[in-house]
Design an enzyme around this catalytic site. Structure first.
Site, mmCIF file in Angstrom:
data_model
loop_
_atom_site.group_PDB
_atom_site.id
_atom_site.type_symbol
_atom_site.label_atom_id
_atom_site.label_comp_id
_atom_site.label_asym_id
_atom_site.label_seq_id
_atom_site.Cartn_x
_atom_site.Cartn_y
_atom_site.Cartn_z
ATOM 1 C CG ASN A 1 36.534 45.789 2.636
ATOM 2 O OD1 ASN A 1 37.532 46.145 2.029
ATOM 3 N ND2 ASN A 1 35.447 45.325 2.056
ATOM 4 N N GLY A 2 37.162 47.949 6.475
ATOM 5 C CA GLY A 2 36.838 48.327 7.853
ATOM 6 C C GLY A 2 37.800 49.390 8.336
ATOM 7 C CD1 TRP B 1 35.276 54.937 1.258
ATOM 8 C CD2 TRP B 1 34.645 55.611 -0.767
ATOM 9 N NE1 TRP B 1 34.520 56.069 1.404
ATOM 10 C CE2 TRP B 1 34.113 56.502 0.185
ATOM 11 C CE3 TRP B 1 34.370 55.834 -2.124
ATOM 12 C CZ2 TRP B 1 33.323 57.601 -0.161
ATOM 13 C CZ3 TRP B 1 33.572 56.925 -2.459
ATOM 14 C CH2 TRP B 1 33.060 57.791 -1.490
ATOM 15 C CB CYS C 1 37.268 48.660 0.419
ATOM 16 S SG CYS C 1 37.842 50.072 1.339
ATOM 17 C CD GLU D 1 17.829 66.316 3.704
ATOM 18 O OE1 GLU D 1 17.994 67.317 3.000
ATOM 19 O OE2 GLU D 1 18.179 65.178 3.344
ATOM 20 C CE LYS E 1 25.394 60.559 -4.031
ATOM 21 N NZ LYS E 1 24.353 60.922 -3.054
ATOM 22 C CD GLU F 1 17.116 64.789 -4.233
ATOM 23 O OE1 GLU F 1 16.924 64.943 -3.014
ATOM 24 O OE2 GLU F 1 18.230 64.542 -4.714
ATOM 25 C CG HIS G 1 3.869 86.128 9.076
ATOM 26 N ND1 HIS G 1 3.478 87.378 9.515
ATOM 27 C CD2 HIS G 1 4.184 85.436 10.194
ATOM 28 C CE1 HIS G 1 3.596 87.440 10.832
ATOM 29 N NE2 HIS G 1 4.015 86.268 11.265
ATOM 30 N NE ARG H 1 31.407 47.497 -1.805
ATOM 31 C CZ ARG H 1 30.907 47.280 -0.614
ATOM 32 N NH1 ARG H 1 29.705 46.751 -0.509
ATOM 33 N NH2 ARG H 1 31.564 47.562 0.473
ATOM 34 C CE LYS I 1 17.069 63.988 0.874
ATOM 35 N NZ LYS I 1 18.430 64.148 0.574
HETATM 36 C C1 F6R Z 1 19.817 65.987 -2.217
HETATM 37 C C2 F6R Z 1 21.226 65.945 -2.572
HETATM 38 C C3 F6R Z 1 21.870 67.217 -3.005
HETATM 39 C C4 F6R Z 1 23.305 67.317 -2.465
HETATM 40 C C5 F6R Z 1 23.990 68.584 -3.006
HETATM 41 C C6 F6R Z 1 25.359 68.761 -2.427
HETATM 42 O O1 F6R Z 1 19.367 64.738 -1.812
HETATM 43 O O2 F6R Z 1 21.851 64.934 -2.544
HETATM 44 O O3 F6R Z 1 21.111 68.330 -2.626
HETATM 45 O O4 F6R Z 1 23.240 67.356 -1.080
HETATM 46 O O5 F6R Z 1 24.070 68.494 -4.402
HETATM 47 O O6 F6R Z 1 26.199 67.698 -2.753
HETATM 48 P P1 F6R Z 1 27.532 67.418 -1.961
HETATM 49 O O7 F6R Z 1 27.164 67.091 -0.560
HETATM 50 O O8 F6R Z 1 28.171 66.297 -2.694
HETATM 51 O O9 F6R Z 1 28.340 68.688 -2.011
#
Ligand code: F6R
Length: 611
Positions: A100-101, A74, A2, A484, A606, A491, A507, A27, A488
């Site tokens: 906050n917290g 938040w 927050c 993972e 996002k 991406e 294989h 934020r 990353k």
């Molecule tokens: C990769 C990334 C995406 C999300 C995916 C799911 O770094 O951020 O692969 O993990 O789009 O998003 P959420 O978790 O918001 O459902």
């Protein structure tokens, strides 16, 4: 999470507070409010939604005041709503608090205060602070009342308080949640983050834990919880506003990676007691329901799905019941077979991913309960799931998920341990030993940060900067972390990267290994180490440039790789939380060396709210 802003000075406070709150919008937040003194009385104006909505409310009033507190929330305790928005006040309406917290013991305090006749108007943990202050305000002194109140609080807080009987001062206190005081001529500011005050002043005090401050127009007095005076060095901010939002880091991604220790602590906080007992009452599944589970589905997209891959191994190991982990977009069309006692665990940072929501609805239509692991409180999944374990990663700004992933892992571990205990597969003592190990994770992540320079230097190697393909190798849990890591890297750096289960190399994927190709080999699972070492030798024989992630005690694997990054040792169940850190850091520094748009990679958003 927050945002807090406070102003006391000679100018009109409201335009300054609103402007400063807007500087904290990056934020993320779901509601906003202000507390001001109007004609000698505290008045609180707040609303769910954006600051724009708050401005509309304020525009119908002509409020003249030179002191006030603002907040963007938040949601943590209680959904995003006007009632839960800050500031909160006591029963008499004389005291206003922005916080906050997380107050860990708020439920017991709330019960105690209600028994004394205090009336609560929100579901928040914050409101207990206002009533505790009221309880101690008998002699009319806000400073001593706040001091007594915070002695009762367990958890983290940055607090700004005002009392209508003391119109010349704001009170502040902090523990484990940032708070700064901005100094200027004839006015002083309080803020949870430096960017809020930058247009007004570059001179700040950064408060330390247990600092309590009295902020007036003319000056600041600081003391510790015991009441002894303390002094803090004045800090001159040289960053611009954009840099300040990133807390001095060049990108949100790096800032968020560095927030991982805090996010892990917060996700464990309240759920693990000091003597390592689990407290997961928030899972609204009865012991009977947990005992009768015969199948678990874990459903998510992207990074959250890869957290689910770790979850599958953990649940199967600890519970010995079948777990299916599904990409949400596949799950919703594959006509899955549910049993009478299935549970669906839905993982999502945003809680708004279209495929994940649809998959959750599909499972619920099949009569399966949905347990959500969600970071965004109040999101669609948060509201629709049958029960929720929030992750306390805080808002993630960088498109690529980092701190949300590690928090999702922590939530999965806690659920798995809880289920294992209820089903009698682990004793309370065995769970306590594992929780004690988990508590080392934040400090161990920090130790990997100590090796950050070395990882940054690796990213400058020509083999890495020039490469077109990058492989990640692992077995078991190390393979899940590889998945993972590879996501990353592709991406953000746009380098084609793939994770291979090391046993699969022969294989097919081995055909792609050529001289100089970077391979990150994750090798921290003792039982699989011998096999993994053979795979490392296979790719080394084809000239791969191998970066090994190995346990600190493993000198043998170290000899088989070109570069080594040592990983502190924890129970093997928890090692994915640690092995992922160097992959994130390498991705960050390599993408930076390649000049990529780190926080907003091309073609990606996002929150993926369409199919
Ligand atoms: C990769 C990334 C995406 C999300 C995916 C799911 O770094 O951020 O692969 O993990 O789009 O998003 P959420 O978790 O918001 O459902």
């Amino acid at each position: 999470m927050c945002g807090i802003v406070g102003y006391i000075g000679e100018k009109q406070a409201l335009p300054i507070i609103i402007d400063a709150l807007k500087r904290l919008e990056y934020r993320g937040y779901d509601s906003a409010g202000v507390a001001v003194l109007v004609d000698g009385s505290v008045e609180i104006i707040k609303t769910a939604g954006k600051i724009r909505a708050l401005e509309e409310l304020l525009s119908s009033r002509s409020i003249s005041t030179t002191m006030g507190v603002g907040h963007t929330r938040w949601a943590t305790h209680g959904e995003p709503s006007t009632a839960n928005a800050h500031p909160h006040c006591d029963c008499s309406g004389r005291v206003a608090i922005a916080h906050n917290g997380i107050i860990e013991n708020y439920l017991s305090l709330r019960e105690e205060l209600q028994a004394k006749g205090h009336r609560f108007t929100s579901e928040t943990d914050t409101e207990v602070i206002a009533h505790l202050v009221e309880e101690n305000l008998r002699d009319g002194n806000l400073e001593s009342a706040l001091r007594s109140a915070i002695r009762r609080l367990q958890g983290s807080y940055a607090i700004v308080a005002m009392n209508q009987e003391e119109p010349e001062r704001l009170l502040v206190a902090r523990k484990d949640s940032p708070l700064v005081i901005g100094l200027s001529e004839g006015a002083n500011f309080v803020a949870s983050d430096i960017p809020a005050v930058l247009p007004y002043t570059r001179r700040v005090y950064i408060l330390e834990d247990e600092d309590i401050g009295i902020v007036t127009r003319e000056g600041i007095t600081l003391s510790n919880e015991g009441g002894d005076p303390v002094s803090r060095e004045e800090f001159a901010v040289t960053w611009d506003a954009e840099e300040a939002e990133k807390g001095g880091y060049e990108h949100f991604m790096l800032k968020e990676i560095h927030e991982i220790p805090r996010a892990i602590r917060d996700t464990m906080r309240t759920r693990v007691t000091d003597d390592n007992r689990l407290n997961l009452e928030e899972i609204k599944l009865s012991e009977e329901e947990i005992r009768s589970l015969d199948r678990i589905f874990i459903i998510a997209c992207g990074t959250a799905y890869y957290a689910g891959c770790v979850g599958k191994s953990i649940f199967e190991r600890l519970l010995r019941i079948p777990v299916e982990v599904d990409i949400a977009s596949e799950f919703r069309y594959r006509n899955p077979i549910f049993s009478e006692n299935s549970l669906a665990i839905i993982i999502s940072q945003s809680g708004e991913t279209a495929d994940t929501i649809a998959a959750m609805r599909e499972a619920r239509r099949g009569g399966v309960k949905a347990l959500g692991i969600v970071n965004a409180i109040g999101s669609s999944i948060y509201r629709e799931a049958d029960c929720i374990i929030p992750t306390w990663a805080g808002p993630e700004i960088c498109v690529a998920s980092t701190k949300a992933y590690t928090s999702q892992l922590i939530a999965l571990y806690l659920i798995a341990l809880h289920f294992a205990q209820v089903r009698g597969r682990l004793s309370v003592e065995e769970v306590a030993c594992l929780l004690a190990e988990m508590k080392h994770l934040p400090e161990q992540v920090q130790r990997i940060f100590d090796r950050e320079d070395k990882i940054a230097a690796l990213a400058e190697q020509e083999e890495l900067k020039q490469c077109r393909d990058f492989f990640f190798l692992g077995r078991g849990l190390d393979y899940s972390a590889s998945l993972e890591g590879a996501l990353k890297l592709k991406e953000i750096s746009y380098i084609h990267s793939e994770a291979a289960a090391a046993g699969e190399l022969k294989h097919g994927p081995l055909a792609l290994i050529t001289k100089g190709m970077p391979v990150m080999a994750i090798c921290v699972q003792q039982e699989l180490r011998g096999k993994m070492l053979s795979n490392i030798k296979e790719v080394a024989a084809r000239g791969a440039h191998i970066i090994g992630l190995v346990k600190e005690s493993d000198s043998e694997t170290e000899k088989a790789v070109a570069e080594v990054i040592r990983i502190p040792e924890n129970d093997e169940l928890f090692m994915p939380v640690l092995t992922i850190i160097p992959t994130y850091l390498l991705t960050y520094y390599l993408s930076k060396a390649l000049g990529r748009e780190i926080d907003q990679p091309r073609n990606l958003a996002k929150s993926v709210t369409v199919e």
